[in-house]
Design a protein around this motif. Structure first.
Motif, short mmCIF file in Angstrom:
data_model
loop_
_atom_site.label_atom_id
_atom_site.label_comp_id
_atom_site.label_asym_id
_atom_site.label_seq_id
_atom_site.Cartn_x
_atom_site.Cartn_y
_atom_site.Cartn_z
N ARG A 230 0.84 -1.19 0.00
CA ARG A 230 0.00 0.00 0.00
C ARG A 230 0.88 1.25 0.00
NH1 ARG A 230 -2.09 3.62 3.57
NH2 ARG A 230 -4.15 4.47 3.07
N VAL A 231 0.57 2.17 -0.90
CA VAL A 231 1.31 3.44 -0.99
C VAL A 231 0.33 4.57 -0.70
CG1 VAL A 231 2.60 5.00 -2.50
CG2 VAL A 231 2.93 2.52 -2.68
N ARG A 232 0.68 5.40 0.26
CA ARG A 232 -0.19 6.51 0.63
C ARG A 232 0.00 7.68 -0.33
NH1 ARG A 232 0.28 9.91 6.22
NH2 ARG A 232 2.03 10.78 5.05
N PRO A 233 -1.07 8.27 -0.86
CA PRO A 233 -0.92 9.44 -1.74
C PRO A 233 -0.18 10.56 -1.03
CG PRO A 233 -3.18 8.63 -1.80
CD PRO A 233 -2.50 7.90 -0.68
N ALA A 234 0.83 11.12 -1.67
CA ALA A 234 1.63 12.17 -1.05
C ALA A 234 2.28 13.03 -2.12
CB ALA A 234 2.70 11.56 -0.15
N TYR A 261 -3.57 13.02 2.87
CA TYR A 261 -3.81 13.73 1.62
C TYR A 261 -5.32 13.93 1.44
CZ TYR A 261 -4.29 14.43 -3.44
OH TYR A 261 -4.62 14.89 -4.69
N ILE A 262 -5.70 15.14 1.02
CA ILE A 262 -7.11 15.46 0.78
C ILE A 262 -7.29 15.69 -0.71
CG2 ILE A 262 -9.01 17.06 1.25
CD1 ILE A 262 -7.69 17.66 3.95
N SER A 263 -8.06 14.86 -1.34
CA SER A 263 -8.26 14.97 -2.78
C SER A 263 -8.95 16.28 -3.13
CB SER A 263 -9.11 13.80 -3.28
OG SER A 263 -9.48 14.01 -4.64
N PRO A 264 -8.52 16.93 -4.20
CA PRO A 264 -9.19 18.17 -4.62
C PRO A 264 -10.63 17.94 -5.07
CG PRO A 264 -7.61 17.45 -6.28
CD PRO A 264 -7.39 16.58 -5.09
N TYR A 265 -11.00 16.66 -5.26
CA TYR A 265 -12.37 16.34 -5.69
C TYR A 265 -13.29 16.03 -4.50
CZ TYR A 265 -9.91 16.18 -10.08
OH TYR A 265 -9.12 16.52 -11.15
N GLU A 279 -5.25 24.01 4.09
CA GLU A 279 -3.99 24.24 3.39
C GLU A 279 -3.61 23.00 2.57
OE1 GLU A 279 0.12 26.26 3.15
OE2 GLU A 279 -1.94 26.94 3.34
N LYS A 280 -3.83 21.82 3.16
CA LYS A 280 -3.51 20.58 2.46
C LYS A 280 -4.40 20.44 1.21
CE LYS A 280 -1.19 16.54 2.98
NZ LYS A 280 0.11 16.27 3.57
N ARG A 281 -5.65 20.75 1.37
CA ARG A 281 -6.58 20.64 0.25
C ARG A 281 -6.26 21.67 -0.82
NH1 ARG A 281 -11.08 23.24 -2.73
NH2 ARG A 281 -12.18 21.47 -3.62
N THR A 282 -5.95 22.91 -0.42
CA THR A 282 -5.64 23.97 -1.37
C THR A 282 -4.40 23.64 -2.18
OG1 THR A 282 -6.65 25.66 0.04
CG2 THR A 282 -5.08 26.43 -1.61
N VAL A 283 -3.36 23.13 -1.52
CA VAL A 283 -2.15 22.73 -2.23
C VAL A 283 -2.48 21.61 -3.21
CG1 VAL A 283 0.13 21.65 -1.97
CG2 VAL A 283 -0.55 23.50 -0.45
N GLY A 284 -3.39 20.72 -2.81
CA GLY A 284 -3.83 19.65 -3.70
C GLY A 284 -4.54 20.18 -4.93
#
Length: 399
Positions: A230-234, A261-265, A279-284
């Protein structure tokens, strides 16, 4: 509320883990906007923008001519638009330097008027336009996917039609996007509102899970498939050589990177605008928008037009320097341009958008003209040299 007495009681415990937690708490709850990172010039990424300078200039002049009725324009009229076109030389000089683009012919502006030089597309340029149409047709599904994604990331799945037209160049949308493309896909798009400045909107009709996967998530799945774990989205974070971050900022970024990670969708309506998660979502969202763009870069003023749709803060541009391992903000040409670091190796794009084949064909057309011009100049120089040799020989014989 975390007050002075609470802090005192925590500090009086003299427990290292408690002090550590307090330090982390302050680090996390400090205003994100107060975390400053010095801007540092990246010559190679600036060069990537410079590489396209001549191409963009030529494309601008071509667009100006093709937008005219009949796709022709009197030479003197085009000359008057030099300043607006940001053309540093006279039109005739530009045409001589790029002979594959246009041709001159004589015609009358009015009946019975004296014939004057007109500018029209060359045969080579007309062939290129046919190639462009073919490439766009073959990649229409790519463009539809991009447009769906832009709407799926937006608040209420709606974006101003005017704004979408304004960014057509950045994402490779056709010039007549709202007329030629949108009506062909009623299962995805619907125009709402009335025509007029800022009153017409493009709305997403139905959600498509095929388009709801971000670049970050797709890469994680690909790695997971290859590695079998399993690879975590980063985010891919690579600070440029010689770049230094203060300890406070290093710790903040380290802990911020550990957040899921928070998906932009994903629906972000429940997130506090000043939170780490937002901030995490915005960068995404920035990462996804830049990934969808043709050159993996977008001028910051253009991104700023979408603050309402994508819930960007007024100080959104500070994220590009705060996350300098993910983005680079170029100041080339006096315009702030956000660039995706991972998309480039030195000054060259790594993962090229399929629509960039259009640019490749245009550059081939320019290069062909430059080669012919070089050959003509060489032939002229050789002819002059021969003439000079003949004159010298004749003078020698007379003497």
């Amino acid at each position: 509320m975390f007050n002075h007495s609470t802090l005192s009681s925590l500090l009086n415990t003299n427990h290292n883990s408690t002090i550590s937690r307090v330090r982390v708490w302050f680090q996390f709850t400090a205003s994100i906007s107060s975390l400053k990172v010095a801007w540092r010039k990246d010559h190679k990424l600036d060069q990537a923008i410079d590489n396209d300078k001549h191409y963009r200039l030529c494309a601008r002049v071509v667009k100006e001519v093709l937008n005219e009725p009949g796709q022709v324009i009197p030479l003197r009229y085009l000359e008057k638009r030099r300043e607006r076109l940001r053309l540093p030389v006279r039109i005739k000089t530009f045409m001589d330097r790029n002979p594959s683009l246009f041709e001159l012919y004589l015609d009358r502006i009015r009946p019975k008027a004296e014939a004057v030089p007109f500018v029209r597309a060359s045969l080579g340029l007309r062939r290129f336009l046919e190639e462009e149409e073919r490439i766009r047709g073959e990649n229409e599904r790519v463009v539809v996917g991009k447009l769906c994604k832009l709407l799926m990331m937006a608040k209420d799945r709606v974006v101003s039609a005017d704004k979408l037209v304004h960014v057509k160049r950045e994402f490779g949308f056709p010039n007549d996007l709202l007329v030629s493309l949108v009506p062909k896909y009623p299962e995805y798009f619907r125009l709402v509102g009335s025509s007029g400045e800022g009153k017409l909107f493009l709305e997403l009709v139905s959600w498509n899970e095929e388009f709801a996967e971000s670049v970050i998530e797709r890469k994680a799945k690909e790695e997971e498939s290859l590695m079998g774990i399993r690879v975590r989205p980063a985010f891919d974070v690579k600070l440029p050589s010689g770049f230094f971050l203060k300890k406070e900022m290093r710790e903040w970024i380290r802990d911020w990177m550990e957040l899921p990670y928070i998906s932009p969708y994903e629906d972000a309506s429940n997130l506090d605008q000043a939170s780490r998660e937002m901030e995490k979502r915005t960068v995404g969202v920035f990462h996804e928008l830049l990934s969808l763009s043709l050159y993996k870069r977008i001028p910051v003023p253009i991104l700023g037009k979408f603050c309402e749709e994508y819930r960007f803060s007024n100080a959104f541009s500070t994220a590009f320097t705060r996350h300098s391992g993910i983005f680079y903000m170029s100041l080339k040409g006096g315009i702030k341009t956000a660039m995706l670091r991972e998309a480039y190796k030195d000054d060259q794009l790594i993962d090229r958008d399929p629509l960039l084949e259009i640019k490749d064909k245009f550059v081939e057309l320019l290069d062909e003209g430059h080669r012919k011009r070089a050959e003509q100049l060489r032939a002229q120089r050789e002819a002059i040299q021969k003439d000079m040799e003949l004159v010298a020989k004749r003078d020698g014989e007379l003497n």
